[in-house]
Design a protein around this motif. Sequence first.
Motif, PDB file in Angstrom:
ATOM      1  N   UNK A  35       0.836  -1.203   0.000  1.00 48.55           N
ATOM      2  CA  UNK A  35       0.000   0.000   0.000  1.00 48.55           C
ATOM      3  C   UNK A  35       0.872   1.255   0.000  1.00 48.55           C
ATOM      4  N   UNK A  36       1.915   1.251   0.807  1.00 47.93           N
ATOM      5  CA  UNK A  36       2.831   2.402   0.873  1.00 47.93           C
ATOM      6  C   UNK A  36       3.530   2.614  -0.464  1.00 47.93           C
ATOM      7  N   UNK A  37       3.974   1.510  -1.095  1.00 47.84           N
ATOM      8  CA  UNK A  37       4.636   1.609  -2.390  1.00 47.84           C
ATOM      9  C   UNK A  37       3.681   2.166  -3.448  1.00 47.84           C
ATOM     10  N   UNK A  38       2.444   1.707  -3.449  1.00 47.85           N
ATOM     11  CA  UNK A  38       1.452   2.202  -4.410  1.00 47.85           C
ATOM     12  C   UNK A  38       1.227   3.701  -4.230  1.00 47.85           C
ATOM     13  N   UNK A  39       1.047   4.138  -2.990  1.00 48.15           N
ATOM     14  CA  UNK A  39       0.841   5.564  -2.730  1.00 48.15           C
ATOM     15  C   UNK A  39       2.080   6.364  -3.109  1.00 48.15           C
ATOM     16  N   UNK A  40       3.260   5.810  -2.879  1.00 49.71           N
ATOM     17  CA  UNK A  40       4.505   6.487  -3.244  1.00 49.71           C
ATOM     18  C   UNK A  40       4.610   6.646  -4.759  1.00 49.71           C
ATOM     19  N   UNK A  41       4.213   5.612  -5.507  1.00 48.62           N
ATOM     20  CA  UNK A  41       4.258   5.704  -6.974  1.00 48.62           C
ATOM     21  C   UNK A  41       3.277   6.756  -7.483  1.00 48.62           C
ATOM     22  N   UNK A  42       2.107   6.855  -6.857  1.00 45.54           N
ATOM     23  CA  UNK A  42       1.136   7.884  -7.244  1.00 45.54           C
ATOM     24  C   UNK A  42       1.710   9.272  -6.943  1.00 45.54           C
ATOM     25  N   UNK A  43       2.376   9.425  -5.803  1.00 44.77           N
ATOM     26  CA  UNK A  43       2.998  10.715  -5.467  1.00 44.77           C
ATOM     27  C   UNK A  43       4.134  11.037  -6.443  1.00 44.77           C
ATOM     28  N   UNK A  44       4.902  10.013  -6.850  1.00 43.18           N
ATOM     29  CA  UNK A  44       5.939  10.231  -7.862  1.00 43.18           C
ATOM     30  C   UNK A  44       5.320  10.717  -9.165  1.00 43.18           C
ATOM     31  N   UNK A  45       4.221  10.093  -9.571  1.00 42.42           N
ATOM     32  CA  UNK A  45       3.530  10.516 -10.789  1.00 42.42           C
ATOM     33  C   UNK A  45       3.103  11.973 -10.677  1.00 42.42           C
ATOM     34  N   UNK A  46       2.598  12.358  -9.521  1.00 40.38           N
ATOM     35  CA  UNK A  46       2.196  13.744  -9.293  1.00 40.38           C
ATOM     36  C   UNK A  46       3.371  14.699  -9.524  1.00 40.38           C
ATOM     37  N   UNK A  47       4.542  14.350  -8.970  1.00 42.89           N
ATOM     38  CA  UNK A  47       5.740  15.188  -9.160  1.00 42.89           C
ATOM     39  C   UNK A  47       6.120  15.246 -10.636  1.00 42.89           C
ATOM     40  N   UNK A 129      -3.094 -11.596  -9.906  1.00 43.01           N
ATOM     41  CA  UNK A 129      -2.833 -10.171  -9.755  1.00 43.01           C
ATOM     42  C   UNK A 129      -3.842  -9.581  -8.767  1.00 43.01           C
ATOM     43  N   UNK A 130      -3.398  -8.628  -7.978  1.00 42.82           N
ATOM     44  CA  UNK A 130      -4.301  -7.889  -7.093  1.00 42.82           C
ATOM     45  C   UNK A 130      -4.578  -6.536  -7.722  1.00 42.82           C
ATOM     46  N   UNK A 131      -5.831  -6.087  -7.627  1.00 44.19           N
ATOM     47  CA  UNK A 131      -6.222  -4.817  -8.223  1.00 44.19           C
ATOM     48  C   UNK A 131      -6.905  -3.965  -7.157  1.00 44.19           C
ATOM     49  N   UNK A 160      -4.637   0.324  -9.602  1.00 41.29           N
ATOM     50  CA  UNK A 160      -3.350  -0.163  -9.111  1.00 41.29           C
ATOM     51  C   UNK A 160      -3.287  -1.674  -9.337  1.00 41.29           C
ATOM     52  N   UNK A 161      -2.192  -2.150  -9.937  1.00 42.81           N
ATOM     53  CA  UNK A 161      -1.971  -3.581 -10.139  1.00 42.81           C
ATOM     54  C   UNK A 161      -0.800  -4.035  -9.290  1.00 42.81           C
ATOM     55  N   UNK A 162      -0.998  -5.096  -8.532  1.00 43.88           N
ATOM     56  CA  UNK A 162       0.062  -5.668  -7.715  1.00 43.88           C
ATOM     57  C   UNK A 162       0.282  -7.096  -8.209  1.00 43.88           C
ATOM     58  N   UNK A 163       1.506  -7.360  -8.686  1.00 44.57           N
ATOM     59  CA  UNK A 163       1.820  -8.672  -9.256  1.00 44.57           C
ATOM     60  C   UNK A 163       3.070  -9.236  -8.603  1.00 44.57           C
ATOM     61  N   UNK A 164       3.075 -10.543  -8.451  1.00 46.55           N
ATOM     62  CA  UNK A 164       4.271 -11.217  -7.952  1.00 46.55           C
ATOM     63  C   UNK A 164       5.222 -11.392  -9.138  1.00 46.55           C
ATOM     64  N   UNK A 165       6.470 -10.995  -8.941  1.00 46.06           N
ATOM     65  CA  UNK A 165       7.481 -11.092  -9.990  1.00 46.06           C
ATOM     66  C   UNK A 165       8.703 -11.801  -9.439  1.00 46.06           C
ATOM     67  N   UNK A 166       9.595 -12.154 -10.342  1.00 47.42           N
ATOM     68  CA  UNK A 166      10.845 -12.821  -9.958  1.00 47.42           C
ATOM     69  C   UNK A 166      12.015 -12.075 -10.559  1.00 47.42           C
ATOM     70  N   UNK A 167      13.130 -12.108  -9.840  1.00 45.88           N
ATOM     71  CA  UNK A 167      14.380 -11.555 -10.352  1.00 45.88           C
ATOM     72  C   UNK A 167      15.515 -12.459  -9.911  1.00 45.88           C
ATOM     73  N   UNK A 178       5.370  -6.382  -7.048  1.00 47.29           N
ATOM     74  CA  UNK A 178       5.603  -5.114  -7.736  1.00 47.29           C
ATOM     75  C   UNK A 178       4.269  -4.403  -7.931  1.00 47.29           C
ATOM     76  N   UNK A 179       4.319  -3.094  -7.923  1.00 43.46           N
ATOM     77  CA  UNK A 179       3.121  -2.266  -8.089  1.00 43.46           C
ATOM     78  C   UNK A 179       3.245  -1.487  -9.390  1.00 43.46           C
ATOM     79  N   UNK A 180       2.217  -1.556 -10.227  1.00 44.67           N
ATOM     80  CA  UNK A 180       2.150  -0.762 -11.446  1.00 44.67           C
ATOM     81  C   UNK A 180       0.851   0.025 -11.446  1.00 44.67           C
ATOM     82  N   UNK A 181       0.903   1.211 -12.013  1.00 42.86           N
ATOM     83  CA  UNK A 181      -0.301   2.019 -12.156  1.00 42.86           C
ATOM     84  C   UNK A 181      -0.998   1.614 -13.449  1.00 42.86           C
ATOM     85  N   UNK A 182      -2.313   1.707 -13.438  1.00 43.23           N
ATOM     86  CA  UNK A 182      -3.111   1.406 -14.623  1.00 43.23           C
ATOM     87  C   UNK A 182      -3.798   2.665 -15.123  1.00 43.23           C
ATOM     88  N   UNK A 183      -4.991   2.510 -15.643  1.00 46.03           N
ATOM     89  CA  UNK A 183      -5.741   3.641 -16.194  1.00 46.03           C
ATOM     90  C   UNK A 183      -6.015   4.688 -15.119  1.00 46.03           C
TER      91      UNK A 183
END
Length: 191
Positions: A35-47, A129-131, A160-167, A178-183
């Motif tokens: 949740x914090x990461x998602x809100x942070x990404x939205x704030x980054x988009x705002x900047x 995926x979580x939405x 907001x899309x939350x997906x499990x990824x691997x690295x 990982x959190x990605x923004x959608x529409x």
Amino acid sequence: MKLNKYFLLVAFSLVAVFTVSAQDDVDPRRKQAIDSLALEKVKDLSKYISIIGDKKTQFSEAQRVMDRAEELFADDSEMGVSSLSREEITYYKVREYFERLMALNYDKVTIKWYDIHYISDLEKQPDGTYVGVITIYQRFEGTSDDGLSYKDTTKKDITIYVKKKETQIAGRTIEFWDVLLGDVRVTETSA
């Protein structure tokens, strides 16, 4: 006796199914971080939107910021644009939205986002995926040296899309959320 063995077998099967499916669920401790990461990404988009829309931003810097902002989004995401002078809402692919924002015919543009908050909890989809949805309010002000002025406040819902990824790190496979923004959908526009 056979009936008890049957019920025991069914019980163990259900426990196994719930245990396997629970491994893909978001741990409550992780959910807060997500949740914090998602809100942070939205704030980054705002900047980023403020920098792109600012007429003092150099073209090369605006291009670099657009690249960074695009990385926040899932493929094929769109951003809505509205106006007090028309009823319809127009949707643009993310890059096109940024380019149009940069090309606005105002000498000064100010864009501020406020009251950023979740309006829906994350819901698991069939593909794992979580939405969720985050709501923001955007205050837009554009002025020109010749006296042209426009102001509005827009309420927008961001998927907001939350997906499990691997690295791979040092030869080991590491899973992470990982959190990605959608529409970005316009829900209301006012003066």
